[in-house]
Motif scaffolding. Structure first.
Motif, PDB file in Angstrom:
ATOM      1  N   PHE A 250       0.841  -1.201   0.000  1.00  0.00           N
ATOM      2  CA  PHE A 250       0.000   0.000   0.000  1.00  0.00           C
ATOM      3  C   PHE A 250       0.875   1.251   0.000  1.00  0.00           C
ATOM      4  N   VAL A 251       1.888   1.271   0.864  1.00  0.00           N
ATOM      5  CA  VAL A 251       2.745   2.452   0.963  1.00  0.00           C
ATOM      6  C   VAL A 251       3.484   2.685  -0.350  1.00  0.00           C
ATOM      7  N   ALA A 252       3.967   1.631  -0.954  1.00  0.00           N
ATOM      8  CA  ALA A 252       4.738   1.780  -2.195  1.00  0.00           C
ATOM      9  C   ALA A 252       3.866   2.229  -3.359  1.00  0.00           C
ATOM     10  N   ASP A 253       2.663   1.698  -3.437  1.00  0.00           N
ATOM     11  CA  ASP A 253       1.835   1.927  -4.619  1.00  0.00           C
ATOM     12  C   ASP A 253       0.797   3.034  -4.458  1.00  0.00           C
ATOM     13  N   HIS A 254       0.442   3.358  -3.219  1.00  0.00           N
ATOM     14  CA  HIS A 254      -0.715   4.232  -3.040  1.00  0.00           C
ATOM     15  C   HIS A 254      -0.483   5.383  -2.059  1.00  0.00           C
ATOM     16  N   ALA A 255       0.725   5.615  -1.618  1.00  0.00           N
ATOM     17  CA  ALA A 255       0.996   6.695  -0.670  1.00  0.00           C
ATOM     18  C   ALA A 255       2.321   7.363  -1.003  1.00  0.00           C
ATOM     19  N   ALA A 256       2.515   8.551  -0.471  1.00  0.00           N
ATOM     20  CA  ALA A 256       3.751   9.295  -0.705  1.00  0.00           C
ATOM     21  C   ALA A 256       4.103  10.090   0.544  1.00  0.00           C
ATOM     22  N   GLY A 257       5.410  10.280   0.762  1.00  0.00           N
ATOM     23  CA  GLY A 257       5.867  11.150   1.844  1.00  0.00           C
ATOM     24  C   GLY A 257       6.202  10.450   3.139  1.00  0.00           C
ATOM     25  N   LEU A 258       6.344   9.101   3.121  1.00  0.00           N
ATOM     26  CA  LEU A 258       6.585   8.387   4.372  1.00  0.00           C
ATOM     27  C   LEU A 258       7.905   8.794   5.013  1.00  0.00           C
ATOM     28  N   ASP A 259       8.962   8.912   4.256  1.00  0.00           N
ATOM     29  CA  ASP A 259      10.273   9.199   4.841  1.00  0.00           C
ATOM     30  C   ASP A 259      10.253  10.500   5.637  1.00  0.00           C
ATOM     31  N   GLU A 260       9.649  11.527   5.080  1.00  0.00           N
ATOM     32  CA  GLU A 260       9.602  12.817   5.768  1.00  0.00           C
ATOM     33  C   GLU A 260       8.734  12.738   7.026  1.00  0.00           C
ATOM     34  N   ALA A 261       7.608  12.042   6.920  1.00  0.00           N
ATOM     35  CA  ALA A 261       6.730  11.917   8.083  1.00  0.00           C
ATOM     36  C   ALA A 261       7.387  11.109   9.189  1.00  0.00           C
ATOM     37  N   LEU A 262       8.101  10.043   8.812  1.00  0.00           N
ATOM     38  CA  LEU A 262       8.799   9.238   9.812  1.00  0.00           C
ATOM     39  C   LEU A 262       9.901  10.027  10.492  1.00  0.00           C
ATOM     40  N   ALA A 263      10.639  10.805   9.720  1.00  0.00           N
ATOM     41  CA  ALA A 263      11.724  11.601  10.303  1.00  0.00           C
ATOM     42  C   ALA A 263      11.177  12.574  11.340  1.00  0.00           C
ATOM     43  N   ALA A 264      10.045  13.230  11.017  1.00  0.00           N
ATOM     44  CA  ALA A 264       9.441  14.174  11.964  1.00  0.00           C
ATOM     45  C   ALA A 264       8.921  13.445  13.197  1.00  0.00           C
ATOM     46  N   ALA A 265       8.308  12.284  12.988  1.00  0.00           N
ATOM     47  CA  ALA A 265       7.775  11.522  14.113  1.00  0.00           C
ATOM     48  C   ALA A 265       8.895  11.024  15.021  1.00  0.00           C
ATOM     49  N   ARG A 266      10.007  10.578  14.435  1.00  0.00           N
ATOM     50  CA  ARG A 266      11.127  10.097  15.255  1.00  0.00           C
ATOM     51  C   ARG A 266      11.736  11.221  16.074  1.00  0.00           C
ATOM     52  N   ALA A 267      11.773  12.410  15.515  1.00  0.00           N
ATOM     53  CA  ALA A 267      12.296  13.545  16.279  1.00  0.00           C
ATOM     54  C   ALA A 267      11.351  13.931  17.412  1.00  0.00           C
ATOM     55  N   ASP A 268      10.072  13.731  17.203  1.00  0.00           N
ATOM     56  CA  ASP A 268       9.055  14.141  18.170  1.00  0.00           C
ATOM     57  C   ASP A 268       8.814  13.077  19.235  1.00  0.00           C
ATOM     58  N   ALA A 269       8.782  11.813  18.823  1.00  0.00           N
ATOM     59  CA  ALA A 269       8.420  10.703  19.718  1.00  0.00           C
ATOM     60  C   ALA A 269       9.244   9.472  19.358  1.00  0.00           C
TER      61      ALA A 269
END
Length: 899
Positions: A250-269
């Motif tokens: 699903f992430v590969a074919d139907h979503a975009a922007g995971l790397d940036e969202a994960l980086a922000a989430a890791r910095a936050d929590a």
């Protein structure tokens, strides 16, 4: 002149299917109208939202249909407080707005509208302002409750569209309620959820700083620190990814922007320990929650005002969406994010462009979209940029750049943050027009022109609920006085402003057809909202239109679930992960201050113009109460039932104190419903400033206001029972509620005890009849009653020692046609002659069951469960929202027996 429904006149009773005007559940209602015009209501068993159930408010709808002046109705157009004809009033509105535009341009005028409007009303208002006046200065009170969900959905899904359906509550294995007191604010949905739990073992997690009534049916309560929801869900995203709980396809074919969202989430929590510390939860609680979400495929995350009404509400919505994108839990039964709407037609308003930053039919302000709307409406002046959002709109009125405003079906002088600023702004505005069904509102008192609008039972059109179901709201009573539908009023003004060719509507069906046609115009599946299948609907078909979900595209069928094909309404069809960083609390918390939260009560609605008419809806929470944790109350010298003064940077209030360990330490909760009509001393809008707003949605932060709280120690207390409403003016505390036959006003103040000669403290109080009185020198007070033709007209009890008799028996006398034997002599004693049961505070509003009757039944009948209480007294068997309190009464009754 638009005539509307015919009044009842002889013949058998008739039934009309309509829709409840309260919350976003959108329950179907069957109204039965008898030959003499009497009305009763029941839930519509055929409606997909409620399947026959109604909550306490819906069950009492007939009680709120009080006719004429007794119901507070605005019956005739007024200019400067003087009754005028419709022609005069409409011409005056058109002239004032036209002259203002000619002198200062289209941005000098504005509309402020409401989720209480029907979609057809909303459509005409939006078309007039954005299409023909040529400015986008139309915003709605949905800005105060749903704007963050709208912005979050558009960023993540590409459209303002709830993915799922209420059926997902019943097919999910895990339902997470985030900032949503479903049991009180959406009781019918809560009953559907609890039924699924009983039948299928659905697990429920409540994420909320308060232990609300919703916790009663939950398996887990995460009482996190207010404002840290985004930390919790950022941490969940990190955990799910780290533990391999990702739908890679699903992430590969139907979503975009995971790397940036994960980086922000890791910095936050970055880890569970950090999340636990920041949220003030134990690591075990966080770990257990994350593990349950990770290992449960069918998860629905339900969120409401606890998420939306925040200066970081949009980011929190996207933090929730991110977790569903990572796991691919969207577009399938029993899973997905689910925003529960606060108002009955908040979604319908957004469909037609009711917000200042959107055009009709889910279009925005790109050049292509502006051109499309211009061509469809044949409107050369279509607004080409967003207008002023609610907070900025009222600031512009205060600054004088907006010189004329038309307010429809809402009460911003109470509901807006910094209500003092709003009142000052309206007081200095050159032209204030108010369309409302109620005559005396806080906002209406500031109007130059008042226009009587149709109310529920008279209005005819459509509304859209939280799961995208469009339902008919049908008229079943004749208009009160000269009231008229909002779409008609707007159409008449538009014609007088010279736009008659574009506003030729003669019925709500005419408006609906155009709305449906625009939704499909040059759409081709690019916009989520499309009801083009109904663009050619006839009047007869409109009358019988059954509830349906959108989209319903021409040639297709209604679609209850979105994103089943995993294609989203973004440019490339992919869902968007959005980076989220939790921001600090917008206001510093000084030493000794508490964090003030606001919200709804079980039996009241918005500013009580409707629910405040029903005695049984006012009996459960008769006064505004400030909920405090026992430790916080003790530290401030406050006790149960006392009075507290609440002070913020925006203003002050007085409220009754309720001490409860359901309230988190360091926080306080105050309901949002009271207005100057019901207590001048506790308007929540006067306590919350408007400095903190969500940068993406413009939604004010209404949940986190620092407040200092002190005891208010009155020198005297009193209560007044009267057939006519009174607004005391003694400068202290007062709260009014409806009782059968009239009104009960509780009062307290400082200084000398008021004497009968002090007429100024009760302005307008002039009861009929002869008076009997008693001077209570021992208690430093006095008592007086007024009788006319053997009937009690009013009674007033004043004391300096704080001891006053119970109100139930006396209130019952007010409702009676005459006094029973012995009642006259007992009247000033305040005690019923002989043995008489006192119902006590109402617990079950649906069946008017009070706490004293409950305790007596529990003890006398040996009742041991809520089911047994229901069998004996019916309490808890309708909407179920009183069940948590029934359990408390049961527990305390048995504890006293043991003691």
């Amino acid at each position: 002149m638009f005539d509307g429904p015919e009044p009842a006149s002889g013949g058998p009773a008739r039934e009309v299917r309509t829709t409840c005007p309260y919350c976003g559940v959108g329950c179907g209602v069957v109204a039965t109208v008898t030959a003499d015009g009497g009305v009763s209501v029941r839930g519509d068993a055929e409606h997909p939202a409620n399947r026959g159930r109604l909550c306490s408010k819906g069950s009492a709808l007939a009680d709120t249909l009080v006719p004429g002046e007794a119901g507070g109705r605005l019956l005739h157009p007024e200019i400067g407080g003087r009754r005028v004809s419709w022609d005069t009033a409409l011409a005056e509105v058109a002239t004032r707005f036209s002259d203002t535009i000619a002198k200062h341009g289209p941005d000098s005028v504005a509309f402020y509208v409401s989720g209480q409007l029907l979609t057809e009303d909303y459509y005409v208002a939006n078309k007039l302002m954005k299409g023909f006046i040529g400015a986008a200065n139309i915003d709605t009170n949905s800005r105060l409750c749903m704007a963050s969900s709208v912005a979050g959905h558009k960023r993540g899904l590409g459209a303002d569209a709830v993915p799922g359906t209420y059926a997902d509550f019943e097919t999910a294995k895990l339902v997470v309620l985030v900032g949503s007191n479903l049991a009180w604010c959406h009781p019918v949905l809560n009953q559907r959820l609890l039924a699924a739990k009983a039948e299928h073992g659905t697990r429920i997690v409540v994420v909320d700083p308060r232990r609300t009534a919703s916790v009663d049916g939950a398996d887990t309560h995460l009482a996190l620190q207010a404002g840290t929801d985004s930390v919790l869900f950022n941490g969940l995203l990190v955990h799910l990814h780290a533990q391999g709980h990702m739908d890679a396809a699903f992430v590969a074919d139907h979503a975009a922007g995971l790397d940036e969202a994960l980086a922000a989430a890791r910095a936050d929590a970055p880890d569970i320990a950090t999340v636990a510390r920041r949220c003030k939860l134990s690591e075990a609680e966080v770990a257990a929650f994350y593990a349950e979400v990770a290992t449960t495929e069918r998860v629905v995350t339900v969120y409401s005002q606890g998420v939306n009404q925040s200066s970081q509400g949009t980011d929190t919505v996207n933090a929730i969406l991110n977790t569903h994108f990572l796991t691919g839990r969207i577009g399938r039964p029993g899973m997905g994010p689910f925003s529960v709407t606060g108002q009955p037609n908040a979604m319908g308003g957004r469909e037609v462009g009711g917000l200042a930053n959107q055009l009709a039919a889910h279009m925005g302000f790109t050049s292509d979209e502006v051109d499309r709307v211009r061509r469809f409406w044949n409107a050369p002046r279509v607004a080409d940029k967003p207008g002023l959002k609610a907070v900025d709109l009222f600031r512009a009125i205060e600054a004088g750049t907006v010189k004329a405003v038309w307010i429809m079906a809402t009460n911003p002088a109470v509901s807006m943050p910094d209500a003092g600023r709003v009142r000052r702004a309206l007081a200095r505005c050159e032209t204030v027009v108010v369309s409302d069904c109620i005559h005396d509102t806080d906002t209406g008192r500031l109007a130059h022109i008042r226009l009587p609008a149709a109310g529920w039972s008279e209005k005819d059109g459509t509304v859209t609920n939280s799961d995208r179901t469009v339902s008919r709201q049908r008229a079943f009573r004749a208009f009160e006085g000269e009231a008229r539908p909002d779409w008609w009023i707007l159409t008449q003004v538009a014609r007088r402003m010279g736009f008659g060719d574009a506003f030729g509507y003669e019925s709500p069906a005419d408006v609906f057809r155009e709305h449906a046609a625009l939704s499909a115009f040059e759409n081709g599946g690019t916009r989520a909202f499309d009801i083009g299948a109904l663009a050619g609907i006839g009047h007869a078909e409109f009358e019988t239109l059954a509830p349906f979900p959108w989209p319903w595209r021409a040639g297709g069928q209604p679609e209850a679930r979105l994103f089943t094909e995993k294609r989203f309404f973004t440019g490339d069809g992919r869902a968007r992960f959005v980076p989220v960083t939790t921001t600090p609390m917008p206001r510093a918390l000084a030493d000794g201050a508490l964090l003030l939260n606001s919200g709804r009560l079980r039996d009241q609605w918005h500013t009580m113009t409707r629910t405040g008419l029903a005695p049984r809806l006012s009996a459960h929470a008769p006064e505004p109460c400030l909920d405090l944790h026992p430790a916080d109350a003790a530290a401030r010298g406050l006790s149960e039932g006392g009075l507290a003064r609440i002070v913020t940077v925006a203003g002050e209030a007085l409220a009754r104190v309720h001490v409860t360990d359901a309230q988190g330490l360091g926080t306080a909760f105050l309901p949002m419903h009271w207005t100057d009509r019901f207590t001048e001393a506790c308007v929540i809008g006067r306590l919350v400033d408007d400095e903190a707003v969500d940068p993406h949605s413009g939604q004010p932060d209404l949940k986190r206001m620092p407040a200092t709280i002190h005891p208010y120690r009155p020198d005297w207390t009193a209560f007044l029972l009267t057939r006519r409403p009174v607004e005391p003016a003694h400068g202290g505390y007062w709260a009014r509620r409806a009782v059968a036959g009239g009104h009960l006003i509780e009062m307290a103040g400082t200084g000398s005890v008021p004497c009968e000669a002090d007429a100024d403290w009760l302005p307008g109080f002039e009861p009929d009849g002869a008076a009997i009185e008693f001077s209570d020198t021992a208690r430093g007070g006095w008592r007086k009653a007024w009788l006319s033709d053997g009937r009690l007209e009013a009674c007033l009890f004043v004391t300096a020692d704080g001891r006053l008799p119970g109100r139930s028996w006396l209130a019952g006398l007010l409702a009676a046609d005459g006094l029973e034997d012995g009642a006259r002599g007992a009247l000033l004693a305040g005690r019923a002659p002989g043995a008489r049961a006192d119902e006590g505070r109402i617990v079950c509003s649906c069946f008017s069951v009070g706490v004293n009757r409950l305790i007596a039944a529990i003890r006398d009948g040996g009742l041991t469960s809520v089911a047994e209480i229901g069998a004996a007294l019916k309490a808890g068997t309708n909407c179920g929202s009183c069940v948590p309190e029934l359990k408390e009464v049961l527990r305390h009754a048995h504890q006293r027996e043991v003691a």
